[in-house]
Write a protein that holds these residues in place. Structure first.
Motif, PDB file in Angstrom:
ATOM      1  N   GLU A   1       4.199  12.142 -11.315  1.00  0.00           N
ATOM      2  CA  GLU A   1       4.153  13.426 -10.712  1.00  0.00           C
ATOM      3  C   GLU A   1       5.328  14.086 -10.499  1.00  0.00           C
ATOM      4  N   LEU A   2       6.320  13.382  -9.381  1.00  0.00           N
ATOM      5  CA  LEU A   2       7.256  13.842  -8.591  1.00  0.00           C
ATOM      6  C   LEU A   2       8.261  14.146  -9.385  1.00  0.00           C
TER       7      LEU A   2
ATOM      8  N   ALA B   1       0.523  -1.584   0.241  1.00  0.00           N
ATOM      9  CA  ALA B   1      -0.235  -0.519   0.132  1.00  0.00           C
ATOM     10  C   ALA B   1       1.572   1.402   0.099  1.00  0.00           C
ATOM     11  N   LEU B   2       1.923   1.206   1.154  1.00  0.00           N
ATOM     12  CA  LEU B   2       2.937   2.633   1.155  1.00  0.00           C
ATOM     13  C   LEU B   2       3.647   2.778  -0.425  1.00  0.00           C
ATOM     14  N   ASN B   3       3.880   1.685  -1.415  1.00  0.00           N
ATOM     15  CA  ASN B   3       4.434   2.514  -2.768  1.00  0.00           C
ATOM     16  C   ASN B   3       3.163   2.773  -3.476  1.00  0.00           C
ATOM     17  N   TYR B   4       2.124   2.335  -3.967  1.00  0.00           N
ATOM     18  CA  TYR B   4       0.814   2.452  -4.111  1.00  0.00           C
ATOM     19  C   TYR B   4       0.650   4.629  -3.992  1.00  0.00           C
ATOM     20  N   GLY B   5       1.530   4.876  -2.615  1.00  0.00           N
ATOM     21  CA  GLY B   5       0.809   6.712  -2.698  1.00  0.00           C
ATOM     22  C   GLY B   5       2.011   7.106  -2.921  1.00  0.00           C
ATOM     23  N   PHE B   6       2.976   6.415  -3.376  1.00  0.00           N
ATOM     24  CA  PHE B   6       3.582   7.437  -4.486  1.00  0.00           C
ATOM     25  C   PHE B   6       3.649   7.558  -5.886  1.00  0.00           C
TER      26      PHE B   6
ATOM     27  N   GLU C   1      14.388  15.554   1.580  1.00  0.00           N
ATOM     28  CA  GLU C   1      13.020  16.452   1.820  1.00  0.00           C
ATOM     29  C   GLU C   1      11.874  16.892   0.667  1.00  0.00           C
ATOM     30  N   ARG C   2      13.418  17.165  -0.746  1.00  0.00           N
ATOM     31  CA  ARG C   2      11.777  17.569  -0.934  1.00  0.00           C
ATOM     32  C   ARG C   2      10.939  16.412  -2.016  1.00  0.00           C
TER      33      ARG C   2
ATOM     34  N   PRO D   1       6.631  15.897   0.011  1.00  0.00           N
ATOM     35  CA  PRO D   1       5.312  15.434  -0.871  1.00  0.00           C
ATOM     36  C   PRO D   1       5.098  14.091  -0.529  1.00  0.00           C
ATOM     37  N   TYR D   2       6.117  13.167  -0.374  1.00  0.00           N
ATOM     38  CA  TYR D   2       5.292  11.266  -0.309  1.00  0.00           C
ATOM     39  C   TYR D   2       4.736  11.072   0.929  1.00  0.00           C
TER      40      TYR D   2
END
Length: 723
Positions: free
Chosen positions: A465-466, A456-461, A572-573, A577-578
């Motif tokens: 877009e970044l 699930a954490l990968n689906y949040g990255f 942090e850049r 955002p993640y």
């Protein structure tokens, strides 16, 4: 007197029985075949009688030889022989008579045949005993100028220098470089503390690897290396001329000391050299390393990388009159055998290395055209942004850019415009490196033990877009632990790779066989929403639910919360955002940046929830894989198994990689392991580029051509002010 003689006879009989007991264990019907003895063939009693004297001489000679070698060995029978006060020949004959008294049965009796067969076994047994006991003089090792893991050595005996260097490069001038963070030790072996950058300059290894050849090395401190066909050991012969900075010779004792202390004090090195069980002096200039398993072809090569330190210096006393302690950090300038020495430093802020005029190895073929700068100075800064400003101002000579956006827009300063600063994108350093850069959840934390949470954490990255907003689409998404090499898996497994995985079918996820690995794809609002919905669904399956804009555990009602630990504000850049995206689905992800020393200590002790890490792989993965992903390293503090992976299938694949009999088998096992690691969703893969971006002022220059697999920096570069 008679009583005394009787006691003496009993004592002698007892001693003979001790001798007999020691050889009796080795007497058996098959022992003669094991040692390959072929005594005269006897097919009948008549033939024996005709040849009995010749046979007796042959067998007696063989038996005597066996006993002689036994007596000269490691002590077997020696004590008894000395007590009996018998010469070796006498002991041999007595032992023959003890077992086979020369009785004279009739010629037609079968006893003679039995006698011959028994004697054959005795002779064989004695020779076996002698061979086992005698420290046979080892054959003189066949020393080679170097070693190569996957191909023939490019350079042959007598070569003058590496092809990519300028043998006429001038010496002198100062190279100014920068580093981020701080340092608190000059101890090159210890895993504690933060080592000063550039600490390889005062020290040397047994072998040296060129930048135009894959996984090969040539003699530096050692003039050659030798190992048997089964790779059960490796012997290095030190150069006669190799010296420490104080003029004393580099000795086998120094090498043994360095190896022992490296394994004792550094967990990474202990794992790296796990299969090297012993180092011992085996000649005036020879050191032999003993392996606990055979056919690990990588071991001789990685032993050549061992940093060698002076035993006498570390066991001596420092300027304060106190004994030095290699198990502790130190800021006393250390002594080495290398081309540079620590000339001056300000703790944690600067360090200056100076080229030694008396360096013993300046004319070695592996050093010609290298070590050209008269001094090399490092200045430390809080972060990479401050480092870049120092470079822009002309206070640093060389810069490796890691931020794509800055590479595209940040080089508009006067030095670039007027040509004093040169920019280059170079593919060479990445031609032979596999990369996995990732956010790494710590599975030692209960939160990350469930694969559905990690997935699930990968689906949040949202990489797309970044990459667009932060890097002008300059990066590629990593989709393999061996990204950008032919070792990376792709598609579905087939042929030998499939066979290997089928052998582990009960230990690997079924999707390894049915579904190629892919990262989620975002980049627009609709895709991003779909990915977050998938993440929520996975978390729900794992026992979490979104409640009042918080992701909470359905059993404990505890909110999902974790910290992303970083070593530099530059990261942090991407991390902030993640974390903000995860907050959209109720996950409290916090970003925290700490100084280099604190970061190193926390990572070393696995004291983190999630970190940012990069693993770099060679084209011949081997022993280090156990440190990266092996179960044994999961709870070894100081290892690089940051995720805490403990997977029996991965362990088996690592072993197959290390002991692969050929290149094809190794590549198949690597790709199979890559698939299993990807299927485990142990990390959130990030991004990388397939070229390296560098910039440098006209105060320094380089050879006309870069080496095939590197930049040759700083070794083969030189100062434009040098004469």
């Amino acid at each position: 007197m008679a009583e005394v003689k009787r006691v003496q006879r009993q004592t002698r009989v007892a001693l003979w029985r001790q001798i007999a007991d020691q050889v009796r264990e080795a007497i058996g019907s098959s022992v003669d075949n094991e040692i390959g003895i072929a005594p005269p063939k006897i097919t009948s009693a008549e033939e024996f009688c005709v040849n009995r004297h010749t046979l007796r001489n042959d067998f007696t000679a063989l038996t005597q030889d066996g006993i002689v070698r036994t007596l000269q060995g490691r002590g077997r029978l020696t004590e008894q022989q000395e007590k009996l006060k018998l010469p070796v020949v006498g002991l041999a004959h007595r032992l023959l008579r003890l077992y086979f008294p020369y009785s004279r049965p009739s010629r037609n009796s079968g006893l003679r045949i039995a006698f011959v067969g028994s004697r054959r076994r005795l002779v064989a047994a004695l020779v076996v005993l002698g061979a086992a006991a005698l420290p046979v003089k080892a054959q003189e090792p066949n020393f080679q100028i170097g070693s190569s893991v996957i191909s023939e050595l490019k350079y042959k005996p007598g070569f003058k220098h590496f092809d990519y260097v300028n043998p006429e490069a001038p010496k002198g001038g100062n190279l100014r470089l920068s580093a981020s963070g701080t340092y608190d030790t000059f101890n090159p072996l210890l895993s504690k503390g933060v080592k000063a950058v550039g600490l390889t300059l005062p020290f040397e290894t047994l072998m040296k690897s060129p930048d135009d050849e894959l996984l090969s090395s040539y003699g530096l401190l050692a003039e050659g290396v030798s190992f048997p066909e089964d790779v059960s050991r490796a012997t290095f012969r030190l150069r006669k001329e190799a010296q420490w900075a104080d003029g004393s010779s580099v000795t086998p004792e120094d090498v043994v000391f360095s190896f022992d202390r490296s394994k004792e004090l550094n967990q990474l090195l202990s794992n790296y050299y796990k299969h090297v069980v012993k180092a011992e002096k085996t000649g005036e200039r020879d050191v032999t390393f003993i392996f606990d398993e055979k056919n690990n072809k990588e071991l001789p090569n990685i032993l050549g990388q061992l940093t060698i330190v002076p035993k006498h210096w570390w066991e001596g006393t420092g300027p304060d009159g106190k004994p030095r302690d290699i198990s502790k950090t130190t800021l006393e300038p250390v002594m080495g055998s290398g081309p540079y020495k620590i000339a001056s430093f300000s703790p944690g802020a600067t360090i200056r290395y100076e080229l030694r005029d008396d360096y013993w190895g300046k004319d070695l073929n592996v050093n010609v055209g290298q070590n050209n700068f008269g001094s090399i100075t490092y200045t430390y800064f809080a972060d990479r942004d401050a480092q870049f400003e120092d470079f822009r101002a002309g206070n640093s000579d060389y810069w490796q850019e890691t931020t794509a956006a800055r590479w595209a827009t940040g080089y508009d300063f006067p030095g670039v415009k007027d040509g004093r600063v040169k920019k280059e994108d170079v593919a060479n350093p990445l031609r032979a490196k596999g990369v996995m850069q990732a956010l790494v959840p710590n599975m030692r934390r209960d939160l990350f033990k469930d694969i559905r949470v990690r997935k699930a954490l990968n689906y949040g990255f949202d990489f797309e877009e970044l990459n667009r907003s932060l890097a002008l689409n300059s990066y590629q998404r990593i989709n393999s632990y061996f990204w950008n090499t032919d070792l990376a898996s792709s598609g579905l497994p087939r042929e030998r790779e499939l066979e290997i995985l089928q052998g582990l079918k009960d230990k690997v996820p079924p999707e390894v066989f049915t579904t190629p690995y892919t990262n989620p794809v975002g980049g627009d609002p609709q895709k991003s929403r779909e990915n977050l919905r998938t993440a929520i669904s996975l978390l729900k399956e794992a026992g979490w639910q979104l409640k009042n804009n918080q992701m909470v555990n359905t059993k404990t009602s505890q909110p999902m919360s974790f910290e992303i630990l970083l070593p530099s504000p530059t990261l942090e850049r991407w991390a902030v955002p993640y974390a903000n995206t995860l907050k959209k689905i109720g996950i409290d992800a916090r970003v925290r940046t700490v100084d280099a020393s604190q970061y190193a200590n926390r990572v070393r002790s696995f004291d983190y929830d999630m970190i940012w890490n990069t693993w770099v792989e060679t084209m011949n993965p081997g022993n280090e894989q156990a440190m990266f992903w092996g179960s044994r390293s999961a709870n070894q503090q100081g290892s690089r198994n940051y995720a805490g992976i403990a997977n029996p299938a991965v362990d088996e694949l690592i072993r197959m990689i290390i002991f692969a009999p050929n290149r094809d088998e190794k590549v198949a096992a690597i790709k199979a392991m890559d698939r299993v690691l990807l299927a485990g969703n142990y990390v959130v893969p990030l991004y990388y580029r397939d070229t390296q971006s560098i910039a440098y002022w006209n105060t320094i220059t380089r050879p006309a051509e870069y080496p095939t697999y590197g930049l040759g920096f700083p070794d083969a570069w030189w100062s434009t002010t040098a004469k």
